[in-house]
Design an enzyme around this catalytic site. Structure first.
Site, PDB file in Angstrom:
ATOM      1  N   ASN A  63      32.987 -43.338  13.441  1.00  0.00           N
ATOM      2  CA  ASN A  63      33.315 -41.936  13.177  1.00  0.00           C
ATOM      3  C   ASN A  63      32.057 -41.213  12.709  1.00  0.00           C
ATOM      4  OD1 ASN A  63      35.511 -39.791  12.658  1.00  0.00           O
ATOM      5  ND2 ASN A  63      34.391 -39.826  10.727  1.00  0.00           N
ATOM      6  N   GLU A  64      31.689 -40.159  13.425  1.00  0.00           N
ATOM      7  CA  GLU A  64      30.572 -39.300  13.007  1.00  0.00           C
ATOM      8  C   GLU A  64      29.347 -40.126  12.581  1.00  0.00           C
ATOM      9  OE1 GLU A  64      32.902 -35.283  11.458  1.00  0.00           O
ATOM     10  OE2 GLU A  64      32.161 -36.708   9.967  1.00  0.00           O
ATOM     11  N   GLU A  96      38.088 -33.193  16.218  1.00  0.00           N
ATOM     12  CA  GLU A  96      38.456 -32.727  14.886  1.00  0.00           C
ATOM     13  C   GLU A  96      38.211 -31.230  14.764  1.00  0.00           C
ATOM     14  OE1 GLU A  96      36.658 -34.600  11.542  1.00  0.00           O
ATOM     15  OE2 GLU A  96      36.917 -36.637  12.314  1.00  0.00           O
ATOM     16  N   TRP A 142      34.478 -28.855   1.740  1.00  0.00           N
ATOM     17  CA  TRP A 142      33.100 -29.224   1.456  1.00  0.00           C
ATOM     18  C   TRP A 142      32.136 -28.047   1.387  1.00  0.00           C
ATOM     19  CZ3 TRP A 142      31.055 -27.529   5.985  1.00  0.00           C
ATOM     20  CH2 TRP A 142      31.833 -27.651   7.146  1.00  0.00           C
ATOM     21  N   GLU A 193      39.281 -35.821  -0.066  1.00  0.00           N
ATOM     22  CA  GLU A 193      39.591 -34.744   0.876  1.00  0.00           C
ATOM     23  C   GLU A 193      41.007 -34.214   0.704  1.00  0.00           C
ATOM     24  OE1 GLU A 193      36.578 -35.333   4.547  1.00  0.00           O
ATOM     25  OE2 GLU A 193      38.287 -36.691   4.579  1.00  0.00           O
ATOM     26  N   LYS A 194      41.524 -34.276  -0.511  1.00  0.00           N
ATOM     27  CA  LYS A 194      42.891 -33.787  -0.741  1.00  0.00           C
ATOM     28  C   LYS A 194      42.997 -32.274  -0.616  1.00  0.00           C
ATOM     29  CE  LYS A 194      42.205 -34.100  -5.777  1.00  0.00           C
ATOM     30  NZ  LYS A 194      40.921 -34.849  -5.681  1.00  0.00           N
ATOM     31  N   PHE A 195      41.867 -31.567  -0.677  1.00  0.00           N
ATOM     32  CA  PHE A 195      41.898 -30.124  -0.481  1.00  0.00           C
ATOM     33  C   PHE A 195      41.487 -29.726   0.934  1.00  0.00           C
ATOM     34  CE2 PHE A 195      41.413 -30.368  -5.166  1.00  0.00           C
ATOM     35  CZ  PHE A 195      42.574 -29.684  -5.502  1.00  0.00           C
ATOM     36  N   HIS A 196      41.238 -30.711   1.799  1.00  0.00           N
ATOM     37  CA  HIS A 196      41.005 -30.438   3.221  1.00  0.00           C
ATOM     38  C   HIS A 196      42.372 -30.307   3.891  1.00  0.00           C
ATOM     39  CE1 HIS A 196      39.873 -30.953   7.402  1.00  0.00           C
ATOM     40  NE2 HIS A 196      38.592 -30.986   7.089  1.00  0.00           N
TER      41      HIS A 196
END
Length: 660
Positions: free
Chosen positions: A152-153, A305, A313, A353-356
């Protein structure tokens, strides 16, 4: 080799990363229900699941993944199965610290985040191959499997000891002898000559400026090492499933990989795309990445994605206003995407990443974000049979090369304000605002399909690339070239005269006396526009058929722009409107026309196959003239001569079928 059309057929893949291991198992049936209601037909599993799949070395737990694969298949949802090697489990770093990368200061990058692996570590590669082998053997015949997603990335750098050993080996393969290395790196400067291969190291922290050719080769080496990691895993899954296509996801316009070379190793080219919703040029950034990815794929590509709402971020993370997610998703389809996917399906409730955002956000199925996801699923289902597999035509090629970028992006340059990616964006934006569809191409590619070739900036060029540009012009094509092009060779050695002599002759330049970079508060007045960022003291040779001079200052009367026949050279960056108008004029003279004339502001028009996409990037309603009668596919209505687009509105037009 298999490709994306083998997966999509006459539909658009729709879905995203699904991380069910983060949730209680009783959540899974609810996820399946919501996916089906939203029209999701693809889910990516396992991207960050290594510690769940292999909790201890050699001990595997596949039972939970078995159940998920079965659940998704029963629901008619295909699985993009990922190898989890981007995020090794803590036990690997704990037992084998040599698998952890080190930065240029020698600091170790520890577990607790992601991408904490050394691309050069033999131990990491062995364990990555083992988990990949286990996954491929177990799921090769599972009917849900539609696509392999490797890692991934890819984005890690490593300056550690094992990377140093591989770097020396890579250099020996590239140069053969230390004499050749010393010549390529210009080590006569600052007493840097190497007498033993053991003395050669990655470009670590230095007292002052590092050798730019050493840094350039280290970036090439890093791209190659990461590619070795990718191809090793790809070859494992191909051996088990030669009929299943393989991909890995690029990051948008990222400098770390030679993506032209990487794309040749993929069955499906995919990218992650996250424009800032508050960026006034967010739509153009999306178009640039989409055009570049389509060109790498040489056809349909995969949006692996994007965010359904806010990311997590940026300094301030703004959500997408109502309608923007749909608009930008359909823009990707217009520019060649046959897959529209997200990170991630369900928004995490814990972790970094809970706010993504997710396709199902913290607000759940009744939240605005998820309701828009449902609407988009219906739109894509309508469009799929008409658009999947369709091509996007372009008469203009923008040249881009990662090696030229790496060479230009060094310390001790004439101006740190000149950023390769920003210059590329400025030129693409000018073409985009002029309604001109563009492909991207490598400077050594066959350019005969294009009437106009645009070079925003290619600081370093191979001799073959220079010959290719000359051949394009001699063959009747038009070339428009920006400043700081052809300055160096591929060892970052300045060409005599400060620009390749063949290019100087092509553009009608006798001498390039000095580079005159501009400060942030400076501009260069020219006849009819202002130049920004850069200017040059050029003495023409008298053969140019047209010049636009500087006015005032040290460069008064000298050419800011030269045209010799069908070859143009811009020694400055014209202000945005002037660059747009100049490129529109050049394109028109060469016979390259906008998709539609006289478009309202904020409306983008793109043709894919026999479909016309109209994308409105503004909030106030506008009317677009579209002479004739068309069928609008999203609403299944007939429109004649004009179409009205509301806030972030989209129309997809096709001439109606003749009556039988």
């Amino acid at each position: 080799m298999p490709n994306l059309s083998d997966v999509t057929g006459r539909r658009i893949l729709y879905g995203g990363d699904y991380n069910p291991e983060q949730w209680p198992e009783e959540t899974w049936p609810e996820d399946i229900r919501l996916m089906k209601a939203a029209g999701v037909n693809s889910a990516t599993l396992g991207v960050f699941s290594w510690s769940r799949l292999e909790p201890r070395p050699g001990v595997h737990d596949f039972a939970w993944l078995d159940r998920l694969m079965d659940l998704l298949h029963e629901a008619g949802i295909g699985v993009v199965l990922a190898t989890p090697t981007a995020s090794p489990p803590p036990w690997l770093g704990h037992l084998h610290p040599d698998t952890l990368p080190r930065d240029a200061d020698g600091r170790t990058e520890w577990w607790g985040g992601r991408q904490h692996f050394s691309h050069s570590s033999t131990v990491y590669r062995r364990h990555a191959a083992a988990i990949t082998e286990a996954l491929a053997a177990r799921y090769a015949s599972h009917p849900a499997l539609t696509l392999w997603h490797i890692n991934n990335e890819y984005c890690t750098y490593d300056h550690g000891d094992e990377a140093a050993t591989r770097f020396r080996r890579w250099l020996q393969d590239r140069y053969g002898t230390l004499d050749a290395l010393n010549t390529a790196w210009g080590t006569a400067f600052w007493s840097q000559g190497y007498g033993d291969w053991a003395e050669v190291a990655p470009p670590r922290h230095a007292h002052y400026l590092r050798n730019p050719s050493q840094v350039l080769d280290f970036r090439r080496f890093t791209s190659d090492m990461l590619l070795e990691c990718y191809t090793a895993e790809r070859d494992i899954v191909r051996r088990h499933t030669p009929h299943i296509p393989v991909t890995t996801n690029f990051m948008p316009l990222w400098s770390g990989q030679d993506a032209w070379r990487w794309a040749e190793e993929e069955d499906v080219v995919s990218v992650d795309l996250y424009p800032d919703p508050r960026d006034p040029f967010g739509a153009q950034e999306g178009a640039l990445v989409q055009d570049l990815t389509r060109s790498q794929a040489r056809g349909p590509w995969m949006l692996m994605e994007q965010a359904a709402g806010a990311v997590n971020w940026r300094g301030v993370n703004h959500p997408k206003p109502r309608g923007l997610n749909r608009l930008w998703s359909l823009q990707a389809v217009a520019r060649g995407a046959d897959a529209v996917c997200y990170f991630q399906w369900r928004q995490s409730w814990q972790g970094a990443e809970k706010f993504h955002s997710g396709m199902v956000g913290h607000a759940g199925e009744h939240g605005r974000t998820h309701q828009e996801v449902v609407q988009l699923g219906a739109d894509l289902a309508r469009l799929g049979p008409h658009v999947a597999g369709g091509t996007v035509g372009a008469e203009i090629a923008v040249l881009h090369d990662w090696h030229a970028w790496w060479a230009a992006d060094q310390e001790a340059r004439p101006s740190t304000r000149v950023d390769h990616a920003d210059v590329l964006r400025a030129w693409h934006r000018a073409l985009w605002q002029g309604g001109l569809t563009t492909d991207f191409a490598h400077p050594e590619d066959d350019l005969t399909p294009y009437g106009v070739v645009v070079v925003p900036q290619l600081y370093a060029l191979t001799d073959a690339a220079v010959d290719n540009l000359l051949a394009h012009v001699r063959g009747g094509g038009t070339l428009v070239c920006g400043f700081l092009t052809g300055v160096a060779d591929m060892d970052d050695r300045i060409r005599p005269g400060g620009m390749d002599a063949r290019l100087r002759e092509l553009f009608g330049i006798r001498t390039l006396h000095e580079w005159w970079p501009l400060d942030a508060d400076e501009s260069a007045d020219c006849d009819g526009f202002r130049g920004t960022l850069w200017s040059e003291e050029i003495e023409p040779d008298g053969t140019a058929s047209e010049t636009i001079p500087y006015q005032g200052g040290e460069l008064d009367g000298l050419p800011a722009v030269l045209r010799k026949g069908s070859a143009w050279y811009l020694s400055t960056l014209p202000e945005p409107d002037a660059l747009r108008d100049l490129l529109a004029r050049v394109a028109a003279d060469a016979g390259a026309r906008p998709v539609l004339d006289a478009l309202p502001a904020d409306v983008e028009a793109v043709r894919r196959g026999d479909l016309l996409f109209l994308l409105h990037h503004g909030r106030d309603p506008v009317t677009v003239d579209v002479p004739g009668t068309h069928r609008e596919l999203l609403t299944d209505t007939v429109v004649t001569d004009r179409v009205t687009l509301g806030r972030y509105g989209v129309a997809v037009l096709r001439d109606p079928e003749p009556a039988s």
